[in-house]
Design a protein around this motif. Structure first.
Motif: not given
Length: 480
Positions: A168-185
């Motif tokens: 579920d990553t959108e740049e083909d030269d990237e290896i993602d190893i972390g992401c942000a959390g979120g909250i609905d306000v």
């Protein structure tokens, strides 16, 4: 060129089949049944858990039985956005796709490449007879885009895999190893109604490009809700402004592309004249990034009642003051947005107000700070505030075995180093990792542009590149 002629044909075939099935977030019944039937027709062990996640298991191919079991994970739902002039029902229609040069896109709607290409890739390896792979568990989650309730509902013990590949990553030269959390306000309030005392006007903002409220939040794109707030602020001191209705923005995870506000002022001609300089300034501010931006202020007729000048002022001041965009850049990771907020939806109808926000951060304490700042602004304006849908970030582990394997393969295949990064989007890895703390996780995918907007498109050559990379990773999973 037709979609069926694109390479790799197996992925585009499965993507087309998936996109023929309506799959809005929280309305995944049809696509759950589609995926369940897909697994069962292949005579693979297929289950649907109590929240609707589909899990399909496939044994290792001969010779790879001693390798670590792999979880392949993508989400079934898609963001449903369309241009205002497009007649389309996401609940009943399949996505209408077309090839445009080097890209596949949809006709006036989101494409669903986020995360449909990932889903189609997993389908392709499940149905293949000639792709070497270890034991696989395909995890198709639901409702990723509007709450991640599928990942949240996944229980410990449902999966046996030791490595999770999130597609579920959108740049083909990237290896993602972390992401942000979120909250609905969510800010809300009900107001008394009265007959408007002045002349009625309507402001329309449209033509903004929108985009992903995590991945695109730092790019300086316009936000229709913020622009409406700036324009309405003009009338506070001199015009006895009374709000009648606001209909602006949409989903929390999409930067608002268009919106309108209907309101009453003492002197419509004066307001329109006074707005010209601000309109010009806004157009100049966004001239490089929002070339199709259009702002129109016109006389309007409405039989609806308005809320009072005092209550209207509180709403407009809140829209003027509330945080939107980047809150803080990461001091630890170069060019990474640490925390942000997207003022996603403003709706005022018959005196009922709702303002929807999505706050993100890779640091939980900063996520709380952003949410509390929003709460403070809205409560000062007399609104009720609710926090919901909170999910954790995904802490990077750059030295993991699977990341090293993927880096080595990428360098060999493409003669360059991949970008090992963390992202500001919300991925399900952090949530899944809470129940499977020993599981190694990594996210990657093909190049997709304009996710969460009708401009969404998938790069054809990149999908082929990703497919080859993906297959080689499966063949090189380490031993147990």
């Amino acid at each position: 060129m037709e979609l069926s002629q694109l390479e790799p044909q197996i992925i585009w075939k499965n993507f087309a089949a998936l996109n023929s099935v309506p799959r809005p977030s929280k309305k995944e019944e049809k696509v759950i049944e589609f995926m369940k039937n897909f697994g069962e027709q292949l005579n693979l062990e297929t289950t649907v858990d109590e929240v609707g996640n589909v899990i399909i298991k496939k044994p290792a191919t001969p010779g790879l039985e001693d390798r670590k079991a792999i979880v392949l994970q993508s989400h079934l739902d898609m963001v449903c956005q369309k241009n205002n002039d497009v007649n389309f029902d996401f609940d009943t229609q399949g996505i209408q796709m077309e090839v445009d040069g080097d890209w596949v896109k949809a006709k006036g709607t989101t494409l669903g490449a986020d995360n449909g290409i990932g889903v189609a890739t997993i389908m392709s390896v499940l149905e293949s007879n000639d792709i070497p792979h270890p034991a696989l568990e395909a995890l198709f989650t639901i409702d990723e885009e509007t709450g991640m309730t599928g990942a949240k509902g996944l229980k410990p013990g449902q999966l046996e895999g030791k490595i999770l590949l999130n597609l579920d990553t959108e740049e083909d030269d990237e290896i993602d190893i972390g992401c942000a959390g979120g909250i609905d306000v969510t800010a809300s309030q009900n107001y008394n109604l009265e007959d408007p005392k002045g002349q009625i006007l309507k402001i329309t903002v449209k033509g903004l490009q929108g985009g992903h409220s995590g991945m695109d939040i730092h790019k300086g794109f316009g936000n229709a809700n913020v622009l409406l707030g700036r324009l309405l602020y003009l009338g506070l001191n001199q015009q006895n402004l009374e709000l009648i209705s606001i209909d602006s923005g949409g989903l929390r995870n999409a930067i608002p592309r268009e919106g309108n506000a209907v309101f009453s002022v003492r002197n419509a001609l004066e307001f329109i004249e006074n707005s010209e300089s601000l309109k010009s300034a806004i157009m100049e501010e966004f001239s490089e990034v929002e070339k199709d931006l259009h702002i129109n202020i016109e006389n309007f007729t409405s039989a609806e009642k308005a809320i009072s000048e005092v209550d209207s002022k509180k709403i407009i001041l809140a829209l003027k003051a509330v945080q939107n965009g980047v809150y803080r850049m990461s001091p630890d990771v170069a060019d990474l947005v640490e925390s942000s907020n997207n003022v996603a939806r403003v709706e005022l109808k018959n005196g009922e107000l709702k303002i929807l926000n999505l706050s993100r951060s890779s640091v939980d304490s900063t996520k709380d700070t952003v949410a509390e700042q929003l709460k403070s602004v809205f409560e000062l304006a007399g609104m009720d505030v609710d926090f919901s849908g909170s999910y954790p970030g995904w802490k990077p582990k750059p030295g993991s075995e699977i990341v090293k394997i993927m880096e080595k393969i990428y360098e060999k295949d493409f003669q360059e180093k991949p970008q090992v990064v963390a992202c500001h989007a919300g991925l399900e890895c952090g949530i899944i990792g809470a129940n499977y703390p020993e599981m190694e996780m990594v996210s990657f995918g093909p190049t997709i542009r304009g996710a969460h907007s009708p401009d969404e498109k998938a790069n054809i050559a990149s999908v082929a590149k990703f497919w080859g990379f993906f297959k080689e990773i499966l063949a090189n999973i380490p031993a147990k």
